[in-house]
Design an enzyme around this catalytic site. Structure first.
Site, PDB file in Angstrom:
ATOM      1  N   PRO A 297       1.164   0.531   0.800  1.00  0.00           N
ATOM      2  CG  PRO A 297       0.276  -1.491   0.063  1.00  0.00           C
ATOM      3  CD  PRO A 297      -0.100  -0.190   0.724  1.00  0.00           C
ATOM      4  CG  ASN A 298       4.697  -0.331  -3.724  1.00  0.00           C
ATOM      5  OD1 ASN A 298       5.648  -1.084  -3.564  1.00  0.00           O
ATOM      6  ND2 ASN A 298       3.550  -0.730  -4.223  1.00  0.00           N
TER       7      ASN A 298
ATOM      8  NE  ARG B 274      12.735   2.297  -8.602  1.00  0.00           N
ATOM      9  CZ  ARG B 274      13.911   2.295  -7.977  1.00  0.00           C
ATOM     10  NH1 ARG B 274      14.445   3.421  -7.591  1.00  0.00           N
ATOM     11  NH2 ARG B 274      14.544   1.159  -7.740  1.00  0.00           N
TER      12      ARG B 274
ATOM     13  CG  ASN C 221      -1.570   7.867   0.229  1.00  0.00           C
ATOM     14  OD1 ASN C 221      -2.228   7.028  -0.385  1.00  0.00           O
ATOM     15  ND2 ASN C 221      -0.680   8.652  -0.357  1.00  0.00           N
TER      16      ASN C 221
ATOM     17  CD  GLU D 209      -9.575   8.008   0.228  1.00  0.00           C
ATOM     18  OE1 GLU D 209     -10.760   8.073   0.633  1.00  0.00           O
ATOM     19  OE2 GLU D 209      -9.247   7.457  -0.836  1.00  0.00           O
TER      20      GLU D 209
ATOM     21  CG  HIS E 116      -5.347   9.324  -2.865  1.00  0.00           C
ATOM     22  ND1 HIS E 116      -4.827   8.077  -2.661  1.00  0.00           N
ATOM     23  CD2 HIS E 116      -6.640   9.273  -2.480  1.00  0.00           C
ATOM     24  CE1 HIS E 116      -5.779   7.292  -2.192  1.00  0.00           C
ATOM     25  NE2 HIS E 116      -6.887   7.988  -2.050  1.00  0.00           N
TER      26      HIS E 116
ATOM     27  NE  ARG F  72      -1.575   8.258 -11.445  1.00  0.00           N
ATOM     28  CZ  ARG F  72      -0.840   7.598 -10.530  1.00  0.00           C
ATOM     29  NH1 ARG F  72      -0.963   7.905  -9.244  1.00  0.00           N
ATOM     30  NH2 ARG F  72       0.014   6.672 -10.901  1.00  0.00           N
TER      31      ARG F  72
END
Ligand code: CA2
Length: 147
Positions: free
Chosen positions: A11-12, A19, A75, A99, A101, A108
């Protein structure tokens, strides 16, 4: 025909490059796909590069990969931290799973440090930006050489 690796994005990630460039960089997802395809061509493999905002769609693509792909790069975006469904689907896949990222999830918010998907992943690449995807293609290709 060259071996197929499925590359899944959650998602996104369709908004990549539009952004929060201070976290995720300026490259778009199309740029990422182009860089991965270049790497794949050099290594003699092919990619099915996909993105969805829907967990069930990602699960369906993992099921498809069971029959048409020799490896998965994923991801899972925010689903990383929530999705047992993705973990269960990936657990039915027999080939290498890497995986990725873009950001260093350990630098974070604390909720990003836990990944359900990592319970199945053979390798994890975090905080290397878009290069992480290229490294993942290299890693899957290398793992396939060993089989
Ligand atoms: O660092 C990564 O690659 C993440 O998987 C990205 C996810 C985040 O939830 C994970 O904790 C770490 C967020 C993807 C959202 O992508 C965007 C891209 C551009 C602008 C806004 C969001």
């Amino acid at each position: 025909m060259s071996k197929l690796i499925t590359v899944l994005n959650g998602p996104n990630l369709n908004l990549l490059g539009q952004r929060e460039p201070h976290i995720y960089g300026h490259d778009t997802l199309n740029d990422v796909a182009a860089r991965c395809n270049k790497e794949a061509k050099a290594l003699g493999v092919s990619l099915a590069f996909k993105q969805s905002n829907h967990e069930g769609q990602l699960v369906d693509w993992i099921h498809e990969a069971r029959t048409d792909s020799v490896g998965i790069i994923i991801n899972p975006a925010a689903l990383t931290h929530t999705s047992i469904a993705l973990l269960d689907a990936l657990s039915t896949f027999e080939g290498p799973v890497i995986e990725v990222h873009l950001s260093n999830v350990h630098k974070r918010e604390s909720f990003r440090a836990h990944s359900y998907v990592s319970l199945r992943a053979d390798g994890i690449i975090v905080g290397c930006g878009v290069q992480g995807y290229e490294l993942a293609v290299q890693r899957v290709a290398r793992m396939l050489e060993a089989t």
